[in-house]
Design a protein around this motif. Structure first.
Motif: not given
Lengths: 570, 570
Positions: B282-289
């Motif tokens: 989740g954190m990886k995806a969240m960092f994109t955002m």
């Protein structure tokens, strides 16, 4: 998170930092012994903690409002005013002949600062009365003094200042309010005044307005302005409030903050007024009141800074976040960047408070000795105290909000109220830009002599500190030397725009150097202790800001008007 | 005083200052010709001027409110959203396969900045959708993409980000929201999320929440967090909004500003969600955002700065005060201190906008070329763009209020709204302190290589500028040299507190030097013209601030924790 009055800080600073011993050593203030000062500060501190601080949110949540022409104040404010009045705090520096305590302005300044930290919007009410008391004391006839001073000092009546008109703000000389002689020694005042703080209330028997107006033979500009006292109710023969005067509150302003303080538009329709001072001598009388008010507003800034700092520190200590390092409290107060914010706030509050108190000491010495050099010192420090106090208030409130993170933007926390309330202090009683222009203009009409004398003192203390604190002493000395060079450069500029262009950065730099000076004094009094630690923080980390500011101050107006208004708009 | 979109400024900066030609020269963005860019900016500018700016006061005067669990938005916001959506602006950088325009992030950044200057509280809604679109594009399954992206891009549906919980703010790894597998490929999400911007609205058919939660086998901390898309209404087989999901808006926060944007407390009670990306990823995806959002928030700051500047300039030109000098307009814009404020605002807006656009160009180059050095440049500039943009927003709004004098504190003027609204930008999407720690921490894990490469470019341009603009070139070169030394010092510190203690001043100094660099580029493109005049103002007057900041950044944590929490409280 309750407000805690910083009494011990004042005690330390009066003794070790700002030279209050000089004041207590004069005949006039001989009774201001250490014990007496401590008692006064403690008593005022208790009022602030127990009575005023609980009113802070009331003013914001339940703003003063206008109902059928009558101002209704926030819940509890009437009781707050009564407690302030009953404690004698309105008359702390007022003449004893009229019921005041006759104490030094330095104590008044400390008390006002504490009251501001506890509840700024209410504190503004006694501050207005204090300014009026001082103006009447110095300029009014004995008859007016006998009638008004006892009631203003006791808090039975309240006072206001009426300067601004829609087309006459910073340029007060443009005012158009008229004063026509009634033939009986009174005058008929007609016109509209705006931004009248505490222009009315529902807790005093009368509200006395000091109004600037122009007599029929008054020339245009400030030289044609006279000062009048215009009461809401005309005093009867016994001096009690009688018939209503021809004046009214037209509306209250919808402000960003300070909601507990009603900011009134006042309409005078041939209201009866009495001349204060000489005809056309209004500006002189007004300056008495404004200098008082400027120092007071500087104190408002410092007070809010203290309140916002305490508020943020309490939050930081409670808030857990992230993995605590070994030996840490686990609160965000142990995170390096949060600690940086807290230390910066604390160091800046100390600096601004020192400047404020040093200005007050100079005023007391001027009053007690009549010496011109103290008068010059007071005049020099007043705009610096006003600006540094209010800027510190804004910056600390801003940092305090940042310490709160997301909670800072939520009104319930209270951090946002400090931020909104204090913002006006950089604007009223002469904007901070006007103060800076005063510093490099009027206050340098002596060729920079008063500034040079102060810088000389800074360098002298730094020299003495070299043995004990060589690095701090050198940093302060160097900073003051750059300040000296810039001061000489500014004083040498004939085109005033070359001074004005750098006035604000120069004033800020002056404040930074003074902050270093007073922190150094504190460090000398507490070697190896907490005071030295804070001084080291300030002098190493914050004082260096002066270099960029002084570089800016020495450029003059070159290029300042290089873009046309059309080019500015592109 | 209407908002005017600064289209010509963008055109100049893209061409002469931030190297947009590189972007337009790539295959991927080959269609972003000068004509196309001008057309896009003009069209977006018209939307901002004609549709969004008129809504600015509505959001403040008629805040979004919660009625029986449903958010009612401010008057006109529904029409505003529709205009934004119909113009295709939500999908400006979104993939063309799903209905987006596929244009460079640089254009998206410019458009977002303009929308923020026109109406910040409404702009935040599409900004949230844009972040969600990017996260889904990079991490979601094809099925989720097919279902959600077209509707998010068209504006039929809206998106939100759900990270924060009461005990998990800056420390997102502390979150406790749970995701339990339902056995059918979906998950049951349960927990409370706070500070959810635009958590609901009354103008889109669905609201899609990207929610961080922990799977049953998720480890504590950030490594055990997964990302889910959780729609307000469960899509039916045709992909249309069907049954209501088990989630609700519990309350709206009472904020200091940004009243048009509903900040929601969201409750998830076994709400159905779909995994986005890998379990525990989740954190990886969240960092994109979040990277997207950080640049967007920097743009919000610059946008508000532009709006506040225009507002103050218009006021200053209208306001007459004091005796006009010969040849003067008679307005306060011709007073030296007011002109100083206006020039400072304008010069700072240019600097912050340059940094913002340079960051966006790096992102586009990263996306178009896949080169690691562009990725590193984008990563380095993102926290600087966020902080410099938002700090400029706050400072310019503050100065704008000061230009207004007493009127600035009165809400009707609108100056106060900029000041209140923009304040949150320094807090959300990672506080500015967190950004600065990111800069000296994560972004220096390369030993300072990315920073050194940028400084090398600054020095190279300064060397080239020596022939034409020797004084400006020398000032920028010297400043960048001091920045280089400080960067090396910071990168060499092993104890992270020695970096963190100076992180914020270091970032501000980096921003100042970058501002000087881009102003120099502008001056080179307009020798003897208005751009050079403004650059000279910035480089001579504002750039010197870096010295004090860099001095502070090189001290490390020494003495930072010298006062105990008890001593801080005295």
């Amino acid at each position: 998170m309750p407000y805690r009055a910083p009494v011990s800080d004042y005690e330390f600073m009066l003794r070790h930092v700002v030279g209050f011993d000089d004041v207590a050593g004069t005949d006039r203030f001989a009774e201001a012994s250490e014990d007496m000062v401590s008692a006064i500060l403690s008593e005022a501190g208790r009022l602030c903690e127990e009575v005023m601080a609980p009113l802070q949110r009331n003013g914001d949540l339940h703003p003063a409002r206008l109902e059928n022409g009558v101002v209704r104040t926030s819940p509890g404010f009437a009781e707050g005013w009564k407690a302030i009045a009953d404690g004698g705090w309105i008359g702390i520096s007022a003449p004893q002949d009229f019921g005041g305590m006759g104490l030094p302005v330095t104590l008044l300044t400390a008390v006002n600062e504490m009251m501001s930290g506890a509840c700024l919007s209410l504190e503004l009410a006694p501050l207005m009365s204090m300014g009026q008391i001082e103006a009447l004391e110095h300029h009014a006839s004995d008859e007016l003094k006998q009638l008004y001073l006892p009631k203003l000092i006791s808090g039975e009546w309240a006072g206001t200042m009426n300067l601004t008109e829609p087309q006459a703000g910073s340029d007060v000389g443009a005012l158009s309010t008229k004063a026509e002689p009634n033939g009986d020694g009174t005058y008929a005042i007609s016109g509209q005044k705006i931004y009248i703080s505490w222009g009315d209330n529902d807790f005093t028997g009368n509200v006395c307005h000091l109004v600037l107006a122009r007599l029929p033979d008054g020339v245009p500009g400030t030289k044609g302005i006279s000062l009048f006292v215009v009461p809401k109710y005309l005093p009867d023969d016994a001096g009690n409030p009688g018939k209503a005067n021809s004046l009214k509150v037209v509306s209250l302003e919808h402000k960003m903050g300070l909601h507990g303080s009603p900011t009134c538009v006042m309409q005078y329709d041939g209201a009866t007024g009495w001349l204060v001072g000489e005809p056309h001598g209004g500006m002189k009388a007004m300056f008495t009141m404004m200098n008082n008010a400027r120092l007071g507003v500087g104190g408002q800034g410092v007070g809010v800074a203290e309140g916002a700092y305490q508020h943020a520190l309490a939050y930081a200590q409670e808030r857990k976040q992230g993995r605590p390092a070994e030996g840490s409290s686990g609160s965000i107060a142990d995170h390096a960047d949060v600690r940086r914010m807290l230390m910066t706030m604390k160091a800046d509050v100390f600096a601004a408070r020192s400047i404020l108190l040093a200005c007050a000491v100079a005023i007391d010495m001027q009053n007690a000795t009549g010496q011109a050099d103290w008068a010059a010192r007071a005049a020099l420090l007043t705009p610096i105290a006003k600006v540094c106090g209010t800027e510190t208030g804004m910056e600390v409130a801003d940092t305090g909000m940042q310490v709160h993170g997301g909670m800072g933007f939520i009104e319930e926390t209270g951090a946002a109220q400090y931020y909104r309330d204090v913002r006006v202090t950089a604007i009223y009683e002469g904007t901070n830009g006007i103060q800076a222009m005063d510093l490099v203009g009027r206050k340098m009409m002596d060729g920079g002599e008063a500034a040079a004398a102060l810088i000389e003192e800074i360098q002298s203390q730094a020299e003495q500190a070299r043995a004990k604190l060589p690095d701090l002493a050198e940093a302060v000395w160097q900073a003051s030397e750059t300040l000296r060079e810039t001061t000489e450069w500014l004083a040498g500029q004939k085109d005033m725009n070359d001074r004005f262009a750098g006035a604000v950065p120069y004033l800020h730099a002056f404040g930074r150097v003074l902050g270093g000076h007073y922190h150094l004094a504190a460090a000398l009094a507490d070697p190896g202790g907490a005071r030295e630690c804070l001084a080291r923080y300030y002098i190493r980390r914050l004082l260096p800001e002066h270099t960029g500011l002084l570089a800016q101050a020495q450029i003059g107006a070159e290029g300042l008007f290089g873009l046309s208004l059309e080019e500015l708009a592109v």
